[in-house]
Design a protein around this motif. Structure first.
Motif, PDB file in Angstrom:
ATOM      1  N   GLN A   1      -1.767  11.518  16.397  1.00  0.00           N
ATOM      2  CA  GLN A   1      -1.667  12.344  15.219  1.00  0.00           C
ATOM      3  C   GLN A   1      -1.919  12.172  13.596  1.00  0.00           C
ATOM      4  O   GLN A   1      -2.285  10.603  13.841  1.00  0.00           O
ATOM      5  N   PRO A   2      -2.892  12.841  12.793  1.00  0.00           N
ATOM      6  CA  PRO A   2      -2.708  11.545  11.098  1.00  0.00           C
ATOM      7  C   PRO A   2      -1.676  11.099  10.886  1.00  0.00           C
ATOM      8  O   PRO A   2      -0.479  12.007  11.615  1.00  0.00           O
TER       9      PRO A   2
ATOM     10  N   ALA B   1      -1.204   2.712   6.928  1.00  0.00           N
ATOM     11  CA  ALA B   1      -1.734   1.896   6.789  1.00  0.00           C
ATOM     12  C   ALA B   1      -2.990   1.925   7.229  1.00  0.00           C
ATOM     13  O   ALA B   1      -4.042   1.215   7.129  1.00  0.00           O
ATOM     14  N   ALA B   2      -3.646   2.749   8.118  1.00  0.00           N
ATOM     15  CA  ALA B   2      -5.081   3.431   8.720  1.00  0.00           C
ATOM     16  C   ALA B   2      -5.799   4.097   7.372  1.00  0.00           C
ATOM     17  O   ALA B   2      -5.508   5.389   7.009  1.00  0.00           O
TER      18      ALA B   2
ATOM     19  N   SER C   1      -7.354  17.202  10.902  1.00  0.00           N
ATOM     20  CA  SER C   1      -5.932  15.972  10.376  1.00  0.00           C
ATOM     21  C   SER C   1      -6.187  15.916   9.120  1.00  0.00           C
ATOM     22  O   SER C   1      -7.067  16.689   8.318  1.00  0.00           O
ATOM     23  N   ALA C   2      -4.358  15.907   8.590  1.00  0.00           N
ATOM     24  CA  ALA C   2      -3.977  16.040   7.318  1.00  0.00           C
ATOM     25  C   ALA C   2      -4.194  14.729   6.857  1.00  0.00           C
ATOM     26  O   ALA C   2      -3.316  13.755   7.526  1.00  0.00           O
ATOM     27  N   VAL C   3      -4.872  14.307   6.065  1.00  0.00           N
ATOM     28  CA  VAL C   3      -4.511  12.864   5.433  1.00  0.00           C
ATOM     29  C   VAL C   3      -4.622  13.074   3.982  1.00  0.00           C
ATOM     30  O   VAL C   3      -4.499  13.936   3.182  1.00  0.00           O
ATOM     31  N   LYS C   4      -3.708  11.708   3.681  1.00  0.00           N
ATOM     32  CA  LYS C   4      -3.649  11.097   2.935  1.00  0.00           C
ATOM     33  C   LYS C   4      -4.804  10.979   1.036  1.00  0.00           C
ATOM     34  O   LYS C   4      -5.554   9.857   1.762  1.00  0.00           O
ATOM     35  N   LEU C   5      -5.288  12.100   0.141  1.00  0.00           N
ATOM     36  CA  LEU C   5      -6.292  10.932  -0.098  1.00  0.00           C
ATOM     37  C   LEU C   5      -5.550   9.825  -1.489  1.00  0.00           C
ATOM     38  O   LEU C   5      -4.672  10.038  -1.770  1.00  0.00           O
ATOM     39  N   LYS C   6      -6.153   9.160  -1.018  1.00  0.00           N
ATOM     40  CA  LYS C   6      -5.611   7.900  -2.135  1.00  0.00           C
ATOM     41  C   LYS C   6      -6.825   7.807  -3.126  1.00  0.00           C
ATOM     42  O   LYS C   6      -6.350   7.151  -4.451  1.00  0.00           O
ATOM     43  N   GLY C   7      -8.151   8.027  -2.757  1.00  0.00           N
ATOM     44  CA  GLY C   7      -8.706   7.277  -4.264  1.00  0.00           C
ATOM     45  C   GLY C   7     -10.528   8.215  -3.104  1.00  0.00           C
ATOM     46  O   GLY C   7     -10.463   8.618  -2.992  1.00  0.00           O
ATOM     47  N   ILE C   8     -10.937   8.061  -4.891  1.00  0.00           N
ATOM     48  CA  ILE C   8     -12.926   8.476  -4.643  1.00  0.00           C
ATOM     49  C   ILE C   8     -13.281   7.188  -5.626  1.00  0.00           C
ATOM     50  O   ILE C   8     -12.590   6.462  -6.448  1.00  0.00           O
ATOM     51  N   GLY C   9     -14.737   6.965  -4.746  1.00  0.00           N
ATOM     52  CA  GLY C   9     -14.701   5.707  -5.827  1.00  0.00           C
ATOM     53  C   GLY C   9     -17.068   6.178  -4.880  1.00  0.00           C
ATOM     54  O   GLY C   9     -17.224   6.919  -5.252  1.00  0.00           O
TER      55      GLY C   9
ATOM     56  N   GLY D   1      -3.739   7.771   6.275  1.00  0.00           N
ATOM     57  CA  GLY D   1      -3.133   7.603   7.736  1.00  0.00           C
ATOM     58  C   GLY D   1      -4.063   8.520   8.848  1.00  0.00           C
ATOM     59  O   GLY D   1      -3.461   9.231   9.495  1.00  0.00           O
ATOM     60  N   ILE D   2      -5.645   8.119   9.435  1.00  0.00           N
ATOM     61  CA  ILE D   2      -6.492   8.721   9.676  1.00  0.00           C
ATOM     62  C   ILE D   2      -6.187   8.360  11.317  1.00  0.00           C
ATOM     63  O   ILE D   2      -5.698   6.886  11.733  1.00  0.00           O
ATOM     64  N   ASP D   3      -6.699   9.167  11.959  1.00  0.00           N
ATOM     65  CA  ASP D   3      -6.867   9.126  13.800  1.00  0.00           C
ATOM     66  C   ASP D   3      -7.776   9.257  13.991  1.00  0.00           C
ATOM     67  O   ASP D   3      -8.654   9.690  14.957  1.00  0.00           O
TER      68      ASP D   3
END
Ligand code: SAM
Length: 235
Positions: free
Chosen positions: A24-25, A30-31, A102-110, A122-124
């Motif tokens: 699971q996510p 660290a992923a 999957s619910a994942v944390k948004l770190k940034g956009i680029g 936190g991806i799976d």
């Protein structure tokens, strides 16, 4: 009513093989992955305001498993791999429309060379996974603190990790090429990626998996997971 849909993004992920991806996510924070926006979705207008949200829902395809079809019942690893439950009572990858969420944390956009992306933690997801929709996670509605998790009520147990002297040196080199690699490798292997029927405290086998551009090898002894080697993958 049939629906024809195209990916809005493709996920670039450190996970180059399905083996050892967490179940699971967020089990492996660290992923970090990049969701590369595709076609007419490669437009920053689609992301306007998204940075206000901490987490995102990703709807994606288990694209590597589609060809193998699905069955009405499956045997979740959580139940020891022997008990069958309905596919809709599981998060199995083999399912009628082959879709995952999957619910994942948004770190940034680029943006890189005109390609807009979202960076998520936190991806799976396997490298190359097609993403069909991206939505903000809304805590007041999506977080259900009193909900029963059925047979998956608790997070999976994790193993203690050690690193051999040889692997420590190799890890230092890997860390230079790929900052954060050591933490990622340890979080991934602490999840005990071995198949359920092999999850004993002592296991003679050596296991291996590709993570980023490295081949990671390990063995479980006395319930502790030992990283034995970290080698660059030769193409
Ligand atoms: N969080 C999602 C869900 O609940 O729908 C996925 C759960 S599923 C049990 C997680 C597994 O999907 C991972 O361990 C990995 O092996 C597999 N997986 C990830 N990306 C995949 C892909 N593109 N194709 C096939 N399998 C994939």
């Amino acid at each position: 009513m049939n629906l024809e849909i195209s990916p809005v993004a493709i996920c670039h992920s450190p996970y180059k093989q399905k083996f050892a991806i967490p179940r699971q996510p967020r089990l492996v924070p660290a992923a970090v992955g990049r969701l590369m926006l595709q076609g007419e979705c490669n437009n920053p207008d689609l992301l306007r305001g998204i940075e206000q949200f901490d987490y995102l829902w990703l709807i994606f395809s288990f694209h590597e498993n589609l060809a193998q079809g699905w069955k009405p019942t499956v045997r979740p690893p959580r139940l020891g791999g022997n008990t069958r439950v309905g596919v809709f009572a599981t998060r199995a990858t083999f399912r009628p429309n082959g879709l995952g969420m999957s619910a994942v944390k948004l770190k940034g956009i680029g943006v890189d060379n005109g390609q807009h992306y979202l960076e998520v933690e936190g991806i799976d997801l396997l490298d190359g996974t097609p993403i069909y929709d991206i939505k903000p996670y809304i805590p007041y509605s999506d977080s259900l603190a009193d909900a029963s998790g059925g047979y998956a009520d608790e997070p999976p147990k994790s193993l203690t990790m050690t690193i051999s002297d040889q692997a420590k040196q190799q890890m230092t080199a890997a860390e230079l090429a790929c900052p954060g690699f050591s933490e990622l490798a340890q979080q991934v292997l602490a999840q005990d990626p071995r198949p359920g029927y092999r999850q004993q405290d002592n296991d003679e086998r050596e296991y291996g998996v590709q993570l980023h551009q490295f081949d990671l090898r390990w063995r479980v002894e006395q319930g502790v997971n030992h990283i034995i080697a970290v080698n660059p993958i030769r193409h």
